[in-house]
Design an enzyme around this catalytic site. Structure first.
Site, PDB file in Angstrom:
ATOM      1  N   ASP A 189      35.982  13.676  72.846  1.00 11.57           N
ATOM      2  CA  ASP A 189      34.895  12.740  72.580  1.00 11.57           C
ATOM      3  C   ASP A 189      35.006  12.084  71.211  1.00 11.57           C
ATOM      4  OD1 ASP A 189      34.427  15.145  71.284  1.00 11.57           O
ATOM      5  OD2 ASP A 189      32.648  15.649  72.424  1.00 11.57           O
TER       6      ASP A 189
ATOM      7  N   ASN B  63      22.901  23.832  73.993  1.00 11.00           N
ATOM      8  CA  ASN B  63      22.249  23.490  75.269  1.00 11.00           C
ATOM      9  C   ASN B  63      23.237  23.535  76.429  1.00 11.00           C
ATOM     10  OD1 ASN B  63      23.783  21.266  74.757  1.00 11.00           O
ATOM     11  ND2 ASN B  63      22.086  19.824  74.573  1.00 11.00           N
TER      12      ASN B  63
ATOM     13  N   HIS C 123      26.167  21.972  76.444  1.00 11.37           N
ATOM     14  CA  HIS C 123      27.007  20.779  76.609  1.00 11.37           C
ATOM     15  C   HIS C 123      28.475  21.111  76.363  1.00 11.37           C
ATOM     16  CE1 HIS C 123      26.281  19.519  72.156  1.00 11.37           C
ATOM     17  NE2 HIS C 123      27.522  19.934  72.254  1.00 11.37           N
TER      18      HIS C 123
ATOM     19  N   GLU D 256      25.749  16.097  78.038  1.00 11.37           N
ATOM     20  CA  GLU D 256      24.486  16.778  77.780  1.00 11.37           C
ATOM     21  C   GLU D 256      23.836  17.198  79.103  1.00 11.37           C
ATOM     22  OE1 GLU D 256      23.788  17.528  74.845  1.00 11.37           O
ATOM     23  OE2 GLU D 256      23.892  15.876  73.415  1.00 11.37           O
TER      24      GLU D 256
HETATM   25  C1  F6R Z   1      33.298  18.556  70.148  1.00 10.70           C
HETATM   26  C2  F6R Z   1      32.583  18.820  71.371  1.00 10.70           C
HETATM   27  C3  F6R Z   1      31.311  19.591  71.429  1.00 10.70           C
HETATM   28  C4  F6R Z   1      31.372  20.897  70.653  1.00 10.70           C
HETATM   29  C5  F6R Z   1      30.030  21.625  70.725  1.00 10.70           C
HETATM   30  C6  F6R Z   1      30.032  22.914  69.931  1.00 10.70           C
HETATM   31  O1  F6R Z   1      34.443  17.745  70.394  1.00 10.70           O
HETATM   32  O2  F6R Z   1      33.032  18.353  72.359  1.00 10.70           O
HETATM   33  O3  F6R Z   1      31.012  19.863  72.771  1.00 10.70           O
HETATM   34  O4  F6R Z   1      32.394  21.694  71.163  1.00 10.70           O
HETATM   35  O5  F6R Z   1      29.022  20.789  70.229  1.00 10.70           O
HETATM   36  O6  F6R Z   1      30.121  22.589  68.577  1.00 10.70           O
HETATM   37  P1  F6R Z   1      30.382  23.732  67.488  1.00 10.70           P
HETATM   38  O7  F6R Z   1      31.745  24.253  67.750  1.00 10.70           O
HETATM   39  O8  F6R Z   1      30.324  22.987  66.170  1.00 10.70           O
HETATM   40  O9  F6R Z   1      29.310  24.738  67.671  1.00 10.70           O
END
Ligand code: F6R
Length: 243
Positions: free
Chosen positions: A67, A136, A138, A143
Site C-alpha cells: 500500500d 481492527n 486490517h 479496513e
Molecule cells: C502496512 C500495512 C498495514 C500494517 C498494519 C500494522 O504496509 O499494510 O496493514 O501492517 O497497520 O501496522 P504496525 O505493524 O505498525 O502495527
C-alpha cells in the site's frame, strides 16, 4: 494456518527473516510482497544483517508492496516508498527497477489501482507475502467493511488507523485520509503468506482474526482460508489465545 509462538519481538523478527531468507535462497528471482509499519522493521533489520554477512543475494528479487498513501509525494519521509528505502531497500543489493509500490502520486484513483493490478499480474503474482495486522484486523489498508475487496482499491482510512499512524506525522491533521491498497483477493492469491504480529495491544485482534468467524468486518480473518499461511506472533500477542 500455522501459528508459531515467538518469545518476543526480536525472536519474531528473526523467525520471519529466516522464512524470507529461505524463500530468496530457494528462488533467487522470487516476488516478495512487502509491508510497512512497525511489525516488519525488525525482520528487515535482520535480513540486512544477513545480507551484509554475505548470506543473502537480493539482486534478482522483485517486490510488490501492499500500500501507499494517496497524495503523499514519494520524497515525503512518511511515504511508504520512503519507508521501504530507508528501512530495507537502501541497505541491500536489490535492483531498484524491480521495486513496486502503488503510485500515491497518481491522482486518478481508478488508473492508480488498475496500473498496480497490472504490475502485480505482470510479475506473475506474489511468491511470499509479508503482512502486519492493524488493531481492527486490517491487512494492507483493507479496513473492516461489508465486503472483501478483490483488487487494488482506494480506501478512506478509519479513524482508528489515522489515530495509530499519527505518531509518524507532526500532527494528526497531516495524516493522509486515503490510501491505495492491494486488495484482499490479490493478497489471498499469494502462494505463501507470512504474518508478523507482536504486543499485548494486538492480543484481542489476534484471537478474533485467527480463531473467530471469517468476516470482512475482520479483514485478516480471511487468511484462515488460505492454504499456506504462517503467523509468527510473540507471547504478548498470543496472550488471549489457547494454543
Ligand atoms: C502496512 C500495512 C498495514 C500494517 C498494519 C500494522 O504496509 O499494510 O496493514 O501492517 O497497520 O501496522 P504496525 O505493524 O505498525 O502495527
Amino acid at each position: 494456518m500455522r501459528i508459531i509462538a515467538a518469545k518476543d519481538y526480536n525472536d519474531m523478527s528473526r523467525k520471519a527473516a529466516n522464512i524470507i531468507s529461505a524463500q530468496v535462497i530457494l528462488k533467487p528471482d522470487c516476488v516478495l510482497g512487502l509491508a510497512t509499519g512497525s511489525s516488519p522493521i525488525g525482520t528487515y533489520k535482520q535480513l540486512i544483517e544477513w545480507y551484509k554477512k554475505g548470506d543473502l543475494d537480493f539482486s534478482q528479487v522483485k517486490t510488490a508492496n501492499l500500500d501507499e498513501y494517496r497524495g503523499l509525494p514519494k520524497s515525503n519521509d512518511q511515504s511508504y516508498d520512503y519507508f521501504m528505502k530507508d528501512n530495507f531497500f537502501n541497505h541491500i543489493n536489490i535492483n531498484f527497477d524491480n521495486l513496486h509500490i502503488p503510485d500515491g502520486e497518481e491522482p486518478d484513483a481508478e488508473k492508480a489501482c488498475a496500473d498496480y493490478d497490472r504490475i502485480v499480474a505482470d510479475l506473475g503474482g506474489v511468491d511470499l507475502q509479508l503482512l502486519g495486522m492493524g488493531h481492527n484486523g486490517h491487512i494492507g489498508f483493507n479496513e473492516p467493511s461489508d465486503v472483501f475487496a478483490k483488487g487494488t482499491n482506494c480506501v478512506d482510512l478509519q479513524e482508528s488507523t489515522i489515530e495509530a499512524n499519527k505518531r509518524f506525522f507532526a500532527s494528526i491533521d497531516e495524516v493522509p485520509r486515503q490510501a491505495y491498497t492491494m486488495g484482499i483477493g490479490t493478497i489471498m492469491s499469494a502462494k505463501k503468506i507470512l504474518v508478523v504480529v507482536s504486543g499485548k495491544d494486538k492480543a484481542p485482534i489476534v484471537k478474533k482474526a485467527f480463531f473467530g468467524p471469517i468476516t470482512p468486518r475482520v479483514p485478516a480473518s480471511i487468511l484462515q482460508l488460505h492454504p499456506d499461511v504462517t503467523v509468527i506472533a510473540d507471547a504478548d500477542a498470543l496472550s488471549e489465545c489457547e494454543l
